[in-house]
Design an enzyme around this catalytic site. Structure first.
Site, short mmCIF file in Angstrom:
data_model
loop_
_atom_site.label_atom_id
_atom_site.label_comp_id
_atom_site.label_asym_id
_atom_site.label_seq_id
_atom_site.Cartn_x
_atom_site.Cartn_y
_atom_site.Cartn_z
N GLY A 167 0.54 -1.14 -0.31
CA GLY A 167 -0.09 0.05 -0.21
C GLY A 167 0.74 1.55 -0.16
CG ASP A 185 -1.80 1.95 2.90
OD1 ASP A 185 -2.05 1.71 3.74
OD2 ASP A 185 -1.79 1.28 1.69
CG ASP A 209 -9.57 0.96 9.09
OD1 ASP A 209 -10.08 1.43 10.27
OD2 ASP A 209 -9.90 -0.13 8.35
CE LYS A 247 -10.72 4.40 6.02
NZ LYS A 247 -11.66 2.58 5.99
CG PHE A 270 -13.28 0.82 1.56
CD1 PHE A 270 -12.20 -0.41 2.16
CD2 PHE A 270 -12.53 0.24 -0.21
CE1 PHE A 270 -11.29 -0.62 1.69
CE2 PHE A 270 -11.26 0.08 -0.84
CZ PHE A 270 -10.36 -1.52 0.77
CB VAL A 271 -10.07 6.26 0.07
CG1 VAL A 271 -10.81 6.35 0.73
CG2 VAL A 271 -9.09 5.49 1.56
CG ASP A 279 -5.30 -3.10 -2.60
OD1 ASP A 279 -5.32 -2.81 -1.40
OD2 ASP A 279 -5.54 -4.43 -2.45
NE ARG A 283 -2.04 -3.12 -4.30
CZ ARG A 283 -2.30 -3.06 -3.07
NH1 ARG A 283 -1.78 -1.74 -2.15
NH2 ARG A 283 -2.60 -4.45 -2.64
P1 IMP Z 1 -4.66 -1.25 10.24
O1 IMP Z 1 -3.55 -2.14 10.56
O2 IMP Z 1 -6.45 -1.79 10.23
O3 IMP Z 1 -4.81 0.20 10.72
O4 IMP Z 1 -4.73 -0.87 8.59
C1 IMP Z 1 -3.70 -0.74 7.51
C2 IMP Z 1 -4.50 -1.32 6.22
O5 IMP Z 1 -5.73 -1.62 6.02
C3 IMP Z 1 -3.74 -0.01 5.46
O6 IMP Z 1 -2.21 -0.17 5.46
C4 IMP Z 1 -4.51 -0.97 3.63
O7 IMP Z 1 -3.48 -1.93 3.55
C5 IMP Z 1 -5.84 -2.16 4.80
N1 IMP Z 1 -6.69 -0.37 4.25
C6 IMP Z 1 -7.68 -0.07 5.82
N2 IMP Z 1 -8.78 1.17 5.37
C7 IMP Z 1 -8.51 0.57 3.81
C8 IMP Z 1 -9.09 1.53 2.90
O8 IMP Z 1 -10.16 2.59 3.25
N3 IMP Z 1 -8.96 1.48 1.71
C9 IMP Z 1 -7.80 0.73 1.53
N4 IMP Z 1 -6.90 -0.65 1.85
C10 IMP Z 1 -7.29 0.02 3.93
MG MG Z 2 -1.42 -2.18 3.78
#
Ligand code: IMP
Ligand code: MG
Length: 193
Positions: free
Chosen positions: A57, A114, A117, A145, A166-167, A173, A179
């Site tokens: 990402g 990237d 979340d 977010k 969701f983006v 992706d 991407r």
């Molecule tokens: P976390 O570990 O939940 O903070 O999420 C990080 C990973 O989830 C990011 O590196 C993305 O790969 C994926 N992700 C989270 N939200 C999105 C979104 O809105 N679009 C695409 N990928 C996302």
């Molecule tokens: Mg990722």
């Protein structure tokens, strides 16, 4: 390979985008600002800075970011984290997967991702790199977010805070698609079906 005909746009990834949330121009100027801030903050770490982009990402973000930081001697080491579980936060998790950066002892580690979340990725990597003797560990994300799990996860550098949608684009992706879009946007519901 033939050229696409101008009268037929079928197969164009842009057709699947609902709204552009962050334009490529805004991304470009914010990435330069972030790199300048990091460059100042790490002046003391010259030669001992290891930038760790989380693949896939942050591929585009990392490429632009390190080029905006040409004055620093830095190492670039990739890592991969896989997320598992569904929408339910309690059952979600992240696991290290594939190559891990080497020789972090005494190095200042800057994780690039990237989007922030659930926070699982950053929490996992921070603990891992601290345990492996890094002199310091910080994180820089292009997007965060506006949700409790993200806002409560330590992250020193944030490009943009965005609504909980969701983006895709600029490295992000859906099903490994989109991407390559130069902006960040939301998908039309029919493209996610
Ligand atoms: P976390 O570990 O939940 O903070 O999420 C990080 C990973 O989830 C990011 O590196 C993305 O790969 C994926 N992700 C989270 N939200 C999105 C979104 O809105 N679009 C695409 N990928 C996302
Ligand atoms: Mg990722």
């Amino acid at each position: 390979m033939g050229h696409a005909t101008t009268s037929d746009n079928s197969g164009d990834a842009h057709d699947d985008i609902d709204r552009v949330l962050v334009s490529s121009a805004r991304i470009a100027s914010r990435v330069v600002e972030l790199a300048q801030q990091v460059g100042n903050d790490y002046a003391h770490a010259d030669g001992r800075l290891t930038v760790v982009p989380v693949m896939t990402g942050s591929l585009l973000f990392a490429a632009d970011f390190v080029r905006a930081l040409p004055q620093r001697r830095l190492r670039l080491q990739l890592t991969t984290v896989s997320s598992y579980g569904g929408k339910n936060t309690a059952s979600r998790g992240s696991a290290l997967n594939g190559a891990l950066p080497k020789h972090l002892e005494g190095h200042h580690v800057l994780i690039l991702d990237d989007i922030l979340d659930s926070g699982g990725t950053l929490r996992l990597l921070r603990a891992e790199f601290e345990a492996r003797g890094a002199a310091s560990v910080r994180a820089c994300v292009l997007l965060r977010k506006k949700i409790a799990s993200a806002l409560s996860t330590p992250c020193e550098y944030v490009g943009f805070d965005i609504d909980d949608e969701f983006v895709v684009g600029y490295g992000l992706d859906f099903d490994d698609l989109y991407r390559n879009l130069p902006f960040v946007g939301t998908l039309k519901p029919e493209a996610r079906a």
